[in-house]
Design a protein around this motif. Structure first.
Motif, PDB file in Angstrom:
ATOM      1  N   LEU A  99       0.799  -1.323  -0.138  1.00 58.17           N
ATOM      2  CA  LEU A  99      -0.014   0.002  -0.239  1.00 58.17           C
ATOM      3  C   LEU A  99       0.768   1.214   0.042  1.00 58.17           C
ATOM      4  CD1 LEU A  99      -2.408  -1.322   2.815  1.00 58.17           C
ATOM      5  CD2 LEU A  99      -2.796  -1.450   0.249  1.00 58.17           C
ATOM      6  N   SER A 100       0.233   2.472  -0.449  1.00 59.61           N
ATOM      7  CA  SER A 100       0.827   3.662  -0.657  1.00 59.61           C
ATOM      8  C   SER A 100      -0.181   4.577  -0.095  1.00 59.61           C
ATOM      9  CB  SER A 100       1.549   4.054  -1.879  1.00 59.61           C
ATOM     10  OG  SER A 100       2.160   3.109  -2.484  1.00 59.61           O
ATOM     11  N   TYR A 122     -18.507   0.414   3.974  1.00 57.35           N
ATOM     12  CA  TYR A 122     -17.709   0.933   4.735  1.00 57.35           C
ATOM     13  C   TYR A 122     -16.296   0.682   4.562  1.00 57.35           C
ATOM     14  CZ  TYR A 122     -22.091  -0.100   7.603  1.00 57.35           C
ATOM     15  OH  TYR A 122     -23.151   0.093   8.005  1.00 57.35           O
ATOM     16  N   LEU A 123     -15.798  -0.528   4.011  1.00 55.01           N
ATOM     17  CA  LEU A 123     -14.130  -0.689   3.855  1.00 55.01           C
ATOM     18  C   LEU A 123     -13.619   0.233   2.627  1.00 55.01           C
ATOM     19  CD1 LEU A 123     -14.023  -4.441   5.082  1.00 55.01           C
ATOM     20  CD2 LEU A 123     -13.790  -2.283   6.165  1.00 55.01           C
ATOM     21  N   ARG A 124     -14.375  -0.127   1.335  1.00 55.66           N
ATOM     22  CA  ARG A 124     -13.939   0.255   0.197  1.00 55.66           C
ATOM     23  C   ARG A 124     -13.946   1.997   0.467  1.00 55.66           C
ATOM     24  NH1 ARG A 124     -13.506  -0.398  -5.430  1.00 55.66           N
ATOM     25  NH2 ARG A 124     -12.636  -2.377  -4.609  1.00 55.66           N
ATOM     26  N   THR A 125     -14.961   2.725   1.123  1.00 57.58           N
ATOM     27  CA  THR A 125     -15.174   3.933   1.501  1.00 57.58           C
ATOM     28  C   THR A 125     -13.897   4.352   2.171  1.00 57.58           C
ATOM     29  OG1 THR A 125     -17.387   3.898   1.386  1.00 57.58           O
ATOM     30  CG2 THR A 125     -16.410   5.738   2.505  1.00 57.58           C
ATOM     31  N   ASP A 126     -13.615   3.591   3.189  1.00 55.47           N
ATOM     32  CA  ASP A 126     -12.387   3.921   3.986  1.00 55.47           C
ATOM     33  C   ASP A 126     -11.135   3.845   3.283  1.00 55.47           C
ATOM     34  OD1 ASP A 126     -11.412   4.832   6.765  1.00 55.47           O
ATOM     35  OD2 ASP A 126     -10.536   2.957   6.870  1.00 55.47           O
ATOM     36  N   GLU A 127     -10.963   2.679   2.432  1.00 53.31           N
ATOM     37  CA  GLU A 127      -9.620   2.710   1.648  1.00 53.31           C
ATOM     38  C   GLU A 127      -9.315   3.707   0.915  1.00 53.31           C
ATOM     39  OE1 GLU A 127      -9.974  -2.276   1.773  1.00 53.31           O
ATOM     40  OE2 GLU A 127     -10.708  -0.872  -0.152  1.00 53.31           O
ATOM     41  N   LEU A 128     -10.539   4.305   0.182  1.00 48.28           N
ATOM     42  CA  LEU A 128     -10.400   5.429  -0.446  1.00 48.28           C
ATOM     43  C   LEU A 128      -9.943   6.798  -0.036  1.00 48.28           C
ATOM     44  CD1 LEU A 128     -13.430   4.879  -3.178  1.00 48.28           C
ATOM     45  CD2 LEU A 128     -11.102   4.697  -3.629  1.00 48.28           C
TER      46      LEU A 128
END
Length: 248
Positions: free
Chosen positions: A8-9, A91-97
């Motif tokens: 990850l970056s 929840y998770l994709r929103t936070d990852e973005l």
């Protein structure tokens, strides 16, 4: 068992300390709490990248990467199910973005092959404390079939590496993650065919091993028989268990 590995970056505007706090203190518990996602998985590890002054500036070290996520599933169908869950996107994709940059994301599926492990009965420090690791991302030589590369690295290169004196001195566990040709529709991709994963008791041991490994002409010659050594890149990290069984 199948493993998803993602290097990850951070998104622009995030400092490394800010990013790591969010990854460790918000994203990890958020992931564990989204049960419609985690019910498909088996284990989740976060690995926090080490930079200077903890680790010297090795030429192959990728300082743009700040962490490696590892997620284990029983099979590819379970991975597809997890990442198709509406709650993952909510929840998770929103936070990852929010905190990750997807453009340089390196992510893919792999099959793990453990070649070496040294825990002793009652060795609680090795089992329960966060381990230090080196992830060495390797690409096969041009013209080499990936299955042949995996077989050669496992059956020839692996045993030779175990015979290297600095390996016997410092490495506590050694795993090869052999990349699979599976597209499950996630962002990112791979430019490597295998990840060598070395485990240590300390960052100092990891540095000592990699210094010896990269300066040994016999190691370079053996690597070059099978791999495009100019394409090898590494991440030094310290792991954190988010959920799942303790390692054996």
């Amino acid at each position: 068992m199948i493993k998803l590995t993602a290097a990850l970056s951070p998104r622009p505007g995030w400092t490394v300390p800010e990013w790591l706090i969010h990854y460790r203190e918000r994203h990890a518990p958020l992931t564990a709490a989204v049960t419609n996602f985690t019910r498909h998985g088996v284990r989740y590890l976060q690995n926090y990248a080490l930079h200077a002054p903890d680790v010297p500036a090795f030429p192959d070290r990728d300082d743009s990467k700040v962490a490696v996520t590892e997620l284990w599933f029983e099979d590819v169908a379970a991975i597809r199910a997890a990442y198709s869950e509406p709650d993952y996107f909510k929840y998770l994709r929103t936070d990852e973005l929010r905190f990750c940059s997807f453009e340089p994301l390196i992510a893919g599926l792999a099959r793990e092959v453990e070649l070496f492990n040294t825990p002793q009965e009652g060795d609680k420090a090795y089992v329960t404390l966060p381990r230090h690791k080196i992830f060495a991302f390797r690409r096969r030589r041009e013209g080499t079939d990936i299955a042949a590369f995996h077989a050669a690295w496992e059956k020839e290169r692996g045993p030779a590496m175990l015979a290297f004196a600095p390996f016997r001195q410092w490495v506590r566990r050694y795993v090869q993650s052999q990349m699979l040709d599976e597209d499950i529709g996630l962002p990112g991709g791979v430019d490597h065919d295998l990840i060598d994963e070395y485990y240590f008791d300390s960052a100092a041991d990891a540095v000592a091993f990699w210094s010896a490994y990269t300066s040994a002409t016999e190691m370079a010659a053996e690597d070059a028989k099978h791999a495009d050594t100019a394409a090898t890149w590494t991440i030094f990290a310290q792991e954190h268990e988010v959920f799942g069984p303790l390692p054996e």
